[in-house]
Each structure stands twice: as C-alpha cells, then as structure tokens.
Motif scaffolding. Structure first.
Motif, PDB file in Angstrom:
ATOM      1  N   TRP A  13     112.980  79.861  15.898  1.00 33.14           N
ATOM      2  CA  TRP A  13     111.712  80.318  15.007  1.00 33.14           C
ATOM      3  C   TRP A  13     110.505  80.175  15.958  1.00 33.14           C
ATOM      4  N   PHE A  14     109.846  81.382  15.597  1.00 33.79           N
ATOM      5  CA  PHE A  14     108.457  81.549  16.399  1.00 33.79           C
ATOM      6  C   PHE A  14     107.488  81.328  15.171  1.00 33.79           C
ATOM      7  N   ARG A  15     106.185  81.309  15.796  1.00 33.69           N
ATOM      8  CA  ARG A  15     104.938  81.561  14.802  1.00 33.69           C
ATOM      9  C   ARG A  15     103.986  82.565  15.822  1.00 33.69           C
ATOM     10  N   GLN A  16     103.423  83.644  15.107  1.00 30.67           N
ATOM     11  CA  GLN A  16     102.550  84.253  15.650  1.00 30.67           C
ATOM     12  C   GLN A  16     101.334  84.496  15.200  1.00 30.67           C
ATOM     13  N   ASP A  17     100.025  83.997  15.645  1.00 33.10           N
ATOM     14  CA  ASP A  17      98.838  84.376  15.101  1.00 33.10           C
ATOM     15  C   ASP A  17      98.230  85.584  15.448  1.00 33.10           C
ATOM     16  N   PRO A  18      97.392  86.364  14.553  1.00 28.57           N
ATOM     17  CA  PRO A  18      97.068  87.455  14.866  1.00 28.57           C
ATOM     18  C   PRO A  18      96.272  87.553  16.314  1.00 28.57           C
ATOM     19  N   GLY A  19      96.526  88.721  17.146  1.00 27.36           N
ATOM     20  CA  GLY A  19      96.395  89.007  18.583  1.00 27.36           C
ATOM     21  C   GLY A  19      96.771  87.970  19.426  1.00 27.36           C
ATOM     22  N   LYS A  20      97.847  87.123  19.228  1.00 25.55           N
ATOM     23  CA  LYS A  20      98.112  85.993  19.991  1.00 25.55           C
ATOM     24  C   LYS A  20      99.582  86.117  20.402  1.00 25.55           C
ATOM     25  N   GLY A  21     100.114  85.434  21.312  1.00 23.79           N
ATOM     26  CA  GLY A  21     101.356  85.324  21.850  1.00 23.79           C
ATOM     27  C   GLY A  21     102.248  84.504  20.691  1.00 23.79           C
ATOM     28  N   LEU A  22     103.319  84.214  21.160  1.00 25.12           N
ATOM     29  CA  LEU A  22     104.431  83.618  20.283  1.00 25.12           C
ATOM     30  C   LEU A  22     104.564  81.980  20.532  1.00 25.12           C
ATOM     31  N   THR A  23     104.442  81.217  19.540  1.00 24.52           N
ATOM     32  CA  THR A  23     104.340  79.783  19.685  1.00 24.52           C
ATOM     33  C   THR A  23     105.814  79.563  19.227  1.00 24.52           C
ATOM     34  N   SER A  24     106.718  78.769  19.903  1.00 23.17           N
ATOM     35  CA  SER A  24     108.162  78.346  19.506  1.00 23.17           C
ATOM     36  C   SER A  24     107.999  77.130  18.712  1.00 23.17           C
ATOM     37  N   LEU A  25     108.571  77.281  17.549  1.00 21.20           N
ATOM     38  CA  LEU A  25     108.529  76.281  16.457  1.00 21.20           C
ATOM     39  C   LEU A  25     109.689  75.496  16.519  1.00 21.20           C
ATOM     40  N   LEU A  26     110.940  76.019  16.523  1.00 24.29           N
ATOM     41  CA  LEU A  26     112.033  75.356  16.263  1.00 24.29           C
ATOM     42  C   LEU A  26     113.199  76.134  17.254  1.00 24.29           C
ATOM     43  N   LEU A  27     114.145  75.527  17.908  1.00 29.84           N
ATOM     44  CA  LEU A  27     115.193  75.995  18.476  1.00 29.84           C
ATOM     45  C   LEU A  27     116.615  75.425  17.952  1.00 29.84           C
ATOM     46  N   ILE A  28     117.535  76.454  17.172  1.00 24.98           N
ATOM     47  CA  ILE A  28     118.669  75.555  17.064  1.00 24.98           C
ATOM     48  C   ILE A  28     119.909  76.136  17.909  1.00 24.98           C
ATOM     49  N   GLN A  29     120.319  75.402  18.719  1.00 20.87           N
ATOM     50  CA  GLN A  29     121.344  75.505  19.880  1.00 20.87           C
ATOM     51  C   GLN A  29     122.717  75.802  19.256  1.00 20.87           C
ATOM     52  N   SER A  30     123.593  76.670  19.854  1.00 14.92           N
ATOM     53  CA  SER A  30     124.858  76.947  19.189  1.00 14.92           C
ATOM     54  C   SER A  30     125.483  76.011  18.560  1.00 14.92           C
ATOM     55  N   SER A  31     125.482  74.682  19.100  1.00 17.64           N
ATOM     56  CA  SER A  31     126.340  73.746  18.410  1.00 17.64           C
ATOM     57  C   SER A  31     125.703  73.086  17.487  1.00 17.64           C
ATOM     58  N   GLN A  32     124.416  73.408  17.018  1.00 14.36           N
ATOM     59  CA  GLN A  32     123.784  72.456  16.107  1.00 14.36           C
ATOM     60  C   GLN A  32     123.612  73.376  14.688  1.00 14.36           C
ATOM     61  N   ARG A  33     123.553  72.775  13.749  1.00 11.33           N
ATOM     62  CA  ARG A  33     123.275  73.376  12.308  1.00 11.33           C
ATOM     63  C   ARG A  33     121.729  73.211  11.731  1.00 11.33           C
ATOM     64  N   GLU A  34     120.901  72.367  12.406  1.00  8.90           N
ATOM     65  CA  GLU A  34     119.459  72.267  11.818  1.00  8.90           C
ATOM     66  C   GLU A  34     118.745  71.519  12.971  1.00  8.90           C
ATOM     67  N   GLN A  35     117.312  71.893  12.842  1.00 13.67           N
ATOM     68  CA  GLN A  35     116.605  71.139  13.535  1.00 13.67           C
ATOM     69  C   GLN A  35     114.978  70.724  12.865  1.00 13.67           C
ATOM     70  N   THR A  36     114.458  69.557  13.260  1.00 12.25           N
ATOM     71  CA  THR A  36     113.360  69.370  12.106  1.00 12.25           C
ATOM     72  C   THR A  36     112.270  68.870  13.164  1.00 12.25           C
ATOM     73  N   SER A  37     111.063  69.541  12.733  1.00 14.75           N
ATOM     74  CA  SER A  37     110.016  68.977  13.512  1.00 14.75           C
ATOM     75  C   SER A  37     108.558  68.889  12.470  1.00 14.75           C
ATOM     76  N   GLY A  38     108.184  67.604  12.069  1.00 16.18           N
ATOM     77  CA  GLY A  38     107.138  67.472  11.002  1.00 16.18           C
ATOM     78  C   GLY A  38     107.500  68.043   9.945  1.00 16.18           C
ATOM     79  N   ARG A  39     106.646  68.963   9.486  1.00 14.13           N
ATOM     80  CA  ARG A  39     107.040  69.522   8.098  1.00 14.13           C
ATOM     81  C   ARG A  39     107.902  70.778   8.063  1.00 14.13           C
ATOM     82  N   LEU A  40     108.440  71.056   9.093  1.00 12.75           N
ATOM     83  CA  LEU A  40     109.054  72.245   9.424  1.00 12.75           C
ATOM     84  C   LEU A  40     110.845  71.746   9.598  1.00 12.75           C
ATOM     85  N   ASN A  41     111.686  72.691   8.752  1.00 11.71           N
ATOM     86  CA  ASN A  41     113.182  72.225   8.907  1.00 11.71           C
ATOM     87  C   ASN A  41     113.647  73.738   9.114  1.00 11.71           C
ATOM     88  N   ALA A  42     114.409  73.966  10.079  1.00 11.45           N
ATOM     89  CA  ALA A  42     115.434  75.032  10.305  1.00 11.45           C
ATOM     90  C   ALA A  42     116.727  74.742  10.176  1.00 11.45           C
TER      91      ALA A  42
END
Lengths: 116, 112
Positions: free
Chosen positions: B35-64
């Motif tokens: 999952w990425f976040r993009q602000d207007p006119g900017k590049g992409l910021t990675s938020l969370l990466l879920i690898q093939s063996s995983q089912r979820e990831q958490t970072s602060g207020r975010l959960n994927a």
C-alpha cells in the motif's frame, strides 16, 4: 530503509530537445529499477524495467528509441526523453526494490516534465 | 494478467472516523501486496508491505490485511485526520523483481 533519489524534480524544455532524468538508490544496490509515467488523476503506467548491465525491457506501446534507459551501475538508472514533444509532458517516477526481502518497492519523488 | 481494482475512486469522511479502503485483485498468485500513499504532485510513499507468507501488517494507525483466496486486501485507517488526505494506491507483484500492478487509487479527503 531503502531510499531512492530522483532528479530533477521538475524540468521545462523546448520541443525537440532531450531531457535526462536520474534515479539513484542511495543506500542499497538495485539490479532492477522501474520507470513509470503518470498522467493527471490517473494511476501509474509502467514504461520499462531497467536492468543493470543489460538492455531495458519496455512495455508494449512504449517507444524504446524515444525513451532511452541506461542502467550503468547498481545504483543509477537514467531515463532520457529524446526529441521531446508537448505530448510527452507528464509525471515520471522511478522505483527500485530494496535488497532485503522485507523492503518492498521504494519510489523516487518523481519528475514533472513540461515540454513547451 | 493481474488486474487490481480499487473502489470507490474517491471518499470523503469527517475527522476521527475509522475507515477501510478496499483493494481487489484477479490473480491469487500474488506475491507481495503493498500500500502506498501519494500526495498531489509527489512520488509514492510506501505505507505497508504484506509479504507472501503474511496476512497482515500494522504501522501506527494503519493496518493492512491480505486474503489471497478471496483476492482482497484492505487498508484500515483508525481515527482519521485531515493530514491523512491523499490518494492511496495498492499494488501487487507476482515474484521477486517482477513488476508491480497498480490499482487506480482511492482519493481520500478527511474533513476537519
């Protein structure tokens, strides 16, 4: 974490000239880098995959003679837009994957190209 | 061919609301989901990466989360803030150094 630096952040050029965009992996080696193009309010479109020491792989419909890619080292890939025209105006973004399996893909900050 | 869909294209919520952004993909052979976040006119910021063996990831207020069998991933944002306003993109690949396939993104607006 993995950091990708992209320069310039914006460039304005005259129609018919060429523009080079650089993409560097700052703290890791990237054997593969990716170049994307993004039009306003649209998602990223993969243009080509840049492979260190070998020719780039272009996506269907992308002119390899117009968008020259060079990946001469493990930390640098360049995209040159040759004989630019106004329709080439767009946002170009590069990315690379970190060396560790848990790094995922890291993106540069993008380059806004305007051809006048 | 992998196709990634994000619906709706835009979302507006009041500050403080918990929300879920959805992402669906057609090929269950997805390797990593990011999952990425993009602000207007900017590049992409990675938020969370879920690898093939995983089912979820958490970072602060975010959960994927990632459910390969149903072809879905969700990004949960807790206690949304105006600073969360941005476009959120999900993308998946099918193996190491394979190309990422992106959804079209969800443009989120969090109203003060």
């Amino acid at each position: 974490g993995a950091v990708v630096s992209q320069h310039p952040s914006w460039v304005i050029c005259k129609s018919g000239t060429s523009v080079k965009i650089e993409c560097r992996s700052l703290d890791f080696q990237a054997t593969t880098m990716f170049w994307y193009r993004q039009f306003p309010k649209q998602s990223l479109m993969l243009m080509a995959t840049s492979n260190e020491g070998s020719k780039a792989t272009y996506e269907q419909g992308v002119e390899k003679d117009k968008f020259l890619i060079n990946h001469a080292s493990l930390t640098l890939s360049t995209l040159t837009v040759t004989s630019a025209h106004p329709e080439d105006s767009s946002f170009y973004i590069c990315s690379a994957r970190g060396e560790a399996s848990n790094h995922g893909y890291t993106f540069g900050s993008g380059t806004r190209l305007t051809v006048v | 061919k992998q196709e990634v869909t994000q619906i709706p294209a835009a979302l507006s919520v009041p500050e403080g609301e918990n929300l879920v952004l959805n992402c669906s993909f057609t090929d269950s052979a997805i390797y990593n989901l990011q999952w990425f976040r993009q602000d207007p006119g900017k590049g992409l910021t990675s938020l969370l990466l879920i690898q093939s063996s995983q089912r979820e990831q958490t970072s602060g207020r975010l959960n994927a989360s990632l459910d390969k069998s149903s072809g879905r991933s969700t990004l949960y944002i807790a206690a949304s803030q105006p600073g969360d306003s941005a476009t959120y993109l999900c993308a998946g690949d099918t193996g190491a150094n394979s190309k990422l396939t992106f959804g079209k993104g969800i443009t989120l607006s969090v109203r003060p």
